[in-house]
Design an enzyme around this catalytic site. Structure first.
Site, short mmCIF file in Angstrom:
data_model
loop_
_atom_site.label_atom_id
_atom_site.label_comp_id
_atom_site.label_asym_id
_atom_site.label_seq_id
_atom_site.Cartn_x
_atom_site.Cartn_y
_atom_site.Cartn_z
N GLU A 1 0.85 -1.19 0.00
CA GLU A 1 0.00 0.00 0.00
C GLU A 1 0.89 1.24 0.00
O GLU A 1 2.13 1.14 0.00
CB GLU A 1 -0.93 0.01 1.21
CG GLU A 1 -0.21 -0.01 2.54
CD GLU A 1 -1.12 -0.24 3.73
OE1 GLU A 1 -0.80 0.27 4.82
OE2 GLU A 1 -2.14 -0.93 3.58
N HIS B 1 -4.27 2.85 8.36
CA HIS B 1 -3.06 2.31 8.97
C HIS B 1 -2.13 3.45 9.37
O HIS B 1 -1.98 4.43 8.64
CB HIS B 1 -2.31 1.40 7.98
CG HIS B 1 -2.98 0.09 7.77
ND1 HIS B 1 -2.80 -0.65 6.62
CD2 HIS B 1 -3.82 -0.63 8.54
CE1 HIS B 1 -3.50 -1.77 6.70
NE2 HIS B 1 -4.13 -1.77 7.86
#
Length: 648
Positions: free
Chosen positions: A218, A261
């Site tokens: 990511e 996150h």
């Protein structure tokens, strides 16, 4: 000289692995240990400070030292709540347990930096995590973490992932394809990973059962770039190499935002998600746009590898690209919007407040800008070195700053950032003459002290140095770790600088409910509700790839409940742009029928008028889909994503 790199083999868990639980008698640890014991994990006991006895028929010792002496563990699963996680990791490292797995979220960044400084200087202990599902070896029936066991089956695919929910999707996809798994190793979504992609690859390529490898990355950091370099070298030196597939989340992430996150943000000079995809494709990795495609795609790659079977096949990656490629078109990332200026999980302060901090330390600031002469200087995190670093670029010109930006890592808590050797390297890279260096070292010293003392994650400045050596800061962007305040009320003075009134109301509301919401700019008309940050990023990416216009990113958390789903609907529908809602839930620990009941409850209580498309996968998915379909409400429920996003 031995180092942390020598602990990679500690990841090779299996039937032989003697597992210890720290925080053994807690509710979550008890439930997890019972599941793992029934599955076949060799748990030998646990630790509860100051207590000695028995739990689940296994010994409980009063300290890690006592447990190591008596039980001889090979690995420790840490389930110590709250602030105790950091102390538990320190105790495990001090007692040289070969592998520790930390699954906790929201560990303060500077506590993690201190842990990594301990790990970097030893060669006995390896860390997986933190903020991750853990590590599992399916063949050896060894689980350290909270992976949903019903989806796993013995097989031949290894998975390495930053995202928990996306890794579960990959597991389910490879299980449905009849491939199964060997290892699933989680990097986790934090800024600093105890184990990265390259380190995990070294285990998987040597594992006799692993035939194909899945990589889930990511935005944020450069782990995917190092992975691409390693894969390119591996393909070059290996006859008939194991094929790699990948997915990268966050193509549509607004610049400057943290996407759920803690590590899902890009520091200055780091590659975007789209750039990471291209770099991986260029070395022969097959990149997909949704984890559902991993199963069928890997099956094709493995069939192609078996039929080729000759030295040299796949050395340049061409065979992988010919076998399977599913990305029809890769959309451009969205540009910055007004909503991109806020922040969650961490706190960015206003430039005027950053200037006040610098002026209080005697650093001259000025609001005017002379961009032709500006240089970039920052203190942030080098994720590869697992250390803080100075980031420097001789220009702030966007077209050149990325290529010219360079990181200079240093030991946490040391005097290294202002050492003569460091100063010489930074000054040389910034092209600063000797008469400007005294002011430069003063700025670096103040920034380094501010970084540690106030627990920052990034301190960016734009500076100009005059002919006589005088220095001015003409721009500043300071970000601080909010977890330090949330977990232990540290840095209350920094947290007090937050101006909630100026933030996006939906984002503040979601935060109160324990969710992460990012309002996206433009003509967004599709509201999204998703459990898990990685899956939420991928959902937004997938909607845009299908021509949709998402209005928001929403991560309800990996353990979504009926209550959080209802709150999610309330927050998403408060945006008047939203004309329909896409709910995307993968149930690992979350039950599909529970989520379905939450959606029905929201419809009744909130009197929803907009159509809703619901994708439920995972645990009790059939029951959840049936509840939605039989409700008689304006809902559509399904399991597969392919060809169904047009419902939104």
């Amino acid at each position: 000289m031995r180092s942390y790199a020598d602990t990679i083999d500690n990841l090779k868990i299996g039937k032989h692995t003697r597992v210890l639980y720290q925080g053994f008698t807690g509710r979550q640890a008890t439930m997890n240990a019972q599941e793992s014991l029934e599955w076949g994990t060799n748990i030998v006991g646990g630790v509860k400070p100051g207590f000695e006895g028995e739990h689940l028929g296994l010994p409980v010792l009063p300290s890690v030292r006592a447990a190591v002496e008596k039980l001889k563990p090979d690995a420790s699963a840490i389930y110590v709540p709250g602030n105790g996680t950091v102390a538990a990791m320190e105790e495990a490292i001090e007692n040289e347990i070969p592998l520790i797995v930390a699954v906790a979220e929201h560990i303060p960044l500077h506590d993690t930096l201190r842990i990594h400084e301990m790990l970097r200087t030893q060669s006995k202990t390896r860390l997986v995590g933190a903020n991750c599902p853990g590590i599992i070896n399916v063949q050896g029936r060894c689980r350290l973490g909270f992976q949903p066991l019903p989806f796993f089956t013995d097989g031949n695919v290894g998975i390495v992932a930053k995202s928990g929910t996306l890794s579960y999707e990959a597991v389910a996809s490879t299980t449905r394809a009849g491939l199964g798994q060997t290892y699933c190793i989680s990097m986790g979504g934090d800024v600093l990973a105890g184990t990265n992609f390259v380190e995990a690859f070294q285990v998987l390529v040597e594992d006799e059962h692993t035939e194909g490898i899945i990589v889930i990355g990511e935005i944020g950091g450069s782990a995917e770039l190092r992975a691409a370099e390693w894969i390119e070298d591996y393909n070059r030196r290996t006859a008939n190499p194991k094929p790699f597939m990948a997915l990268i989340g966050g193509i549509q992430a607004p610049p400057g935002r943290i996407m759920g996150h803690a590590g899902a943000w890009a520091a200055p000079g780091e590659a975007t998600a789209a750039q990471k995809i291209k770099i991986l494709e260029d070395v022969g990795v097959t990149v997909v746009d949704h984890p559902e495609k991993f199963g069928s795609g890997m099956k094709r790659l493995l069939n192609g590898r078996s039929s080729a079977g000759s030295p040299g096949v796949g050395r340049n990656g061409a065979a992988q690209r010919r076998s399977y490629h599913t990305v029809r078109r890769r959309p451009k990332a969205v540009g910055p919007s007004r909503s991109a200026l806020g922040q969650r999980r961490t706190l960015y302060i206003k430039q005027s407040q950053a200037f006040d901090m610098l002026k209080a330390r005697g650093i001259p600031t000025v609001d005017s800008s002379s961009k032709d002469d500006q240089k970039f200087l920052a203190i942030s995190i080098d994720r590869e070195a697992r250390q803080p670093c100075i980031i420097a670029s001789p220009t702030t010109d966007p077209s050149r700053a990325f290529q010219l930006s360079r990181k200079f890592p240093f030991a946490y808590g040391s005097d290294a950032p202002t050492s003569p050797g460091m100063l010489e390297k930074v000054a040389s890279h910034l092209e600063i003459s000797p008469n400007g260096q005294p002011e430069l070292v003063r700025l670096i010293a103040e920034l380094a002290d501010l970084f540690v003392s106030k627990e920052a994650f990034v301190l960016q400045t734009k500076i100009v140095i005059g002919d006589g050596g005088s220095l001015q800061v003409q721009g500043a962007k300071f970000g601080f770790d909010d977890a330090a305040f949330r977990s232990s009320k540290r840095q209350a003075d920094i947290h007090a600088l937050r101006d909630v009134e100026s933030e996006v109301p939906e984002e503040v509301d979601a935060e109160k409910e324990g969710m992460i919401y990012v309002k996206l700019g433009g003509e967004g008309s599709i509201g999204t509700i998703v459990n898990g940050a990685g899956l939420a990023m991928n959902t937004v990416d997938a909607l845009v790839a299908q021509g949709g216009h998402p209005a928001n990113f929403m991560d309800t958390g990996g353990k979504a409940t009926s209550e959080t789903i209802k709150a999610g609907f309330r927050i998403v529908t408060s945006d008047p742009r939203v004309k329909c809602i896409f709910v995307n839930i993968f149930g690992g620990l979350t039950l599909g029928d529970m989520i379905a009941n939450g959606i029905l409850l929201a419809f009744r209580d909130l009197d929803l008028k907009v159509p809703v498309v619901v994708r439920i996968r995972g645990t009790r998915e059939t029951e959840g889909q049936r509840l939605i379909q039989e409700s008689g409400l304006k809902l559509d429920a399904f399991g597969r994503l392919s060809n169904r996003l047009d419902h939104s």
